[in-house]
Design an enzyme around this catalytic site. Structure first.
Site, mmCIF file in Angstrom:
data_model
loop_
_atom_site.group_PDB
_atom_site.id
_atom_site.type_symbol
_atom_site.label_atom_id
_atom_site.label_comp_id
_atom_site.label_asym_id
_atom_site.label_seq_id
_atom_site.Cartn_x
_atom_site.Cartn_y
_atom_site.Cartn_z
ATOM 1 N N TYR A 144 0.858 -1.182 0.000
ATOM 2 C CA TYR A 144 0.000 0.000 0.000
ATOM 3 C C TYR A 144 0.895 1.233 0.000
ATOM 4 O O TYR A 144 1.784 1.365 0.843
ATOM 5 C CB TYR A 144 -0.896 0.002 1.237
ATOM 6 N N ASP A 239 9.400 2.862 -0.734
ATOM 7 C CA ASP A 239 8.392 3.502 0.101
ATOM 8 C C ASP A 239 8.729 3.192 1.553
ATOM 9 O O ASP A 239 8.390 2.131 2.078
ATOM 10 C CB ASP A 239 7.003 2.984 -0.262
ATOM 11 N N LYS A 267 5.217 9.570 8.761
ATOM 12 C CA LYS A 267 5.056 9.053 10.106
ATOM 13 C C LYS A 267 6.128 9.545 11.073
ATOM 14 O O LYS A 267 5.996 10.606 11.663
ATOM 15 C CB LYS A 267 4.970 7.532 10.077
#
Length: 427
Positions: A144, A239, A267
């Protein structure tokens, strides 16, 4: 356990927010439950609207590596609030954070701050296409990369959790440029590149998968991605929104010794505030506006609150022994969960890297999304419900990784293992 207040809030939310939540997996539908509304947090603990206390293994889906309300992070935020919360103009803190991130990740020669992981990956892909003059994208089933159109084909995270087909609302013309193949399958990847390599702008991958549940990469897989992209002139994008500063100070690319062309982050570099970033080779990044023709902008990018929180967090991560201590905590948890399942004669596959971990109700090994989907979801749902009742806060999906923070101590880990032992023996 009382949940009246959370249920009341959820009923109100359903009237004004689609599904009652602002991010789909929070709805807890896949586990047959409704969400808990969180009132506050401290260290390794969450406290819900009904006053229940939970040991937290979601960590705001990854960024709370220090635990909640770490004093250094809070102090940094308070200090910068005296200057203002948003300027829409350059600020010294964004330069300092850029320099700090680049000093820790050798592949970054330039970096651009954005506001989320999704924004970072979308921007990196646009840059890759602009730089190469190609349209093709290779991604991997169950990974994702945010909700950008190109990334939703065979995606993980909430797309997998809710069993949503990966492309409603995405034009066919976008889908035709996206090739999604099995994770950890170097042979299939090589075959695809042999056939379409000259059309591929970028290959994007979670170097450690966390959105199909936790799945570690096989070394020949990551090296194949690097070799084949170099061979055909495509760009390799790591990623690291989830793995960046989570599995090592230099991210998964440091851990595995692979140097990507571009990387995306989020994050942790915001210390829990909304931040993303993308960066990489200088010759590629010079194509970003205003220096180059590939346009990307963000009014709140480089927000001083987020920059300050990120700087304070990264300073703490650089303390001697931080990652070794955190990894040891995580291994202790994983070993305890595995032992508890063995005692209950329940097959599980439990694994970790750094402070990321995952548990599947299957013999294993779990190498890819197809393997992950073989996990016993009914058993997971019962496990989730039982652990929540025991005040252990897990992601409400089989297809999400868990996270240990530095604030988790022996007491919390022991309590978690004991709760799992009690729940598993009754499944």
């Amino acid at each position: 356990m009382r949940t009246e207040r959370s249920q009341e809030l959820f009923k109100r939310a359903e009237l004004c927010i689609p599904g009652g939540v602002n991010s789909p997996v929070r709805a807890c539908r896949s586990v047959g439950s409704t969400p808990l509304f969180i009132d506050r947090a401290q260290g390794a603990w969450l406290y819900d609207a009904d006053g229940n206390a939970f040991i937290d293994y979601v960590g705001s889906w990854g960024p709370m590596i220090l635990g909640h309300r770490h004093p250094a992070v809070e102090q940094a935020i308070r200090k910068v609030m005296e200057r203002g919360v948003s300027f829409g103009a350059p600020v010294d803190l964004e330069v300092a954070l850029a320099e700090k991130v680049m000093s820790l990740v050798p592949s970054l020669e330039m970096i651009r701050m954005v506001n989320s992981g999704t924004e970072a990956t979308m921007s990196a892909l646009r840059l890759a296409r602009g730089f190469t003059g190609r349209n093709g994208l290779v991604k991997f089933d169950g990974c994702y990369h945010g909700h950008g159109d190109s990334f939703l084909v065979d995606a993980g995270s909430g797309v997998a959790t809710l069993s949503i087909p990966g492309s409603p609302g995405v034009p066919d013309d976008v889908i035709k440029h996206t090739f999604s193949i099995p994770y950890n399958d170097a042979e299939t990847f090589r075959n695809l590149m042999a056939e379409r390599g000259k059309d591929i702008a970028a290959v994007i991958v979670e170097p450690v998968a966390g959105n199909m549940g936790f799945v570690r990469p096989e070394m020949n897989f990551l090296s194949a991605l690097r070799d084949e992209t170099e061979k055909y002139g495509a760009l390799l994008i790591f990623d690291e929104v989830m793995t960046g500063f989570r599995v090592a100070s230099g991210g998964a690319q440091e851990l595995f010794g692979i140097r990507p062309d571009l990387s995306t982050f989020g994050k942790i570099i915001g210390g829990g505030l909304p931040v993303g970033a993308y960066g990489g080779r200088r010759d590629i990044m010079k194509h970003v506006a205003p220096q180059g023709p590939v346009y990307q902008a963000g009014t709140l990018s480089g927000n001083p609150l987020a920059m300050a929180a990120g700087l304070a967090t990264l300073e703490e991560l650089c303390r001697p022994g931080f990652y070794e201590t955190l990894a040891a905590k995580t291994r202790k948890l994983v070993e305890g969960l595995t032992a508890a399942a063995k005692e209950a004669h329940i097959p599980v596959w439990c694994d970790c890297i750094g402070s990321m971990f995952g548990l599947f109700f299957i013999e294993g090994p779990v190498r890819n999304f197809a393997d992950a989907r073989k996990s016993d979801l009914n058993r997971f749902n019962a496990y989730y419900a039982g652990m929540r009742e025991k005040c252990i806060y897990l992601a409400p999906s089989q297809f999400e990784a868990g996270f240990v923070s530095f604030a988790h101590g022996d007491e919390e880990i022991h309590a978690t293992i004991q709760a799992a032992r009690s729940v598993l023996k009754n499944l």
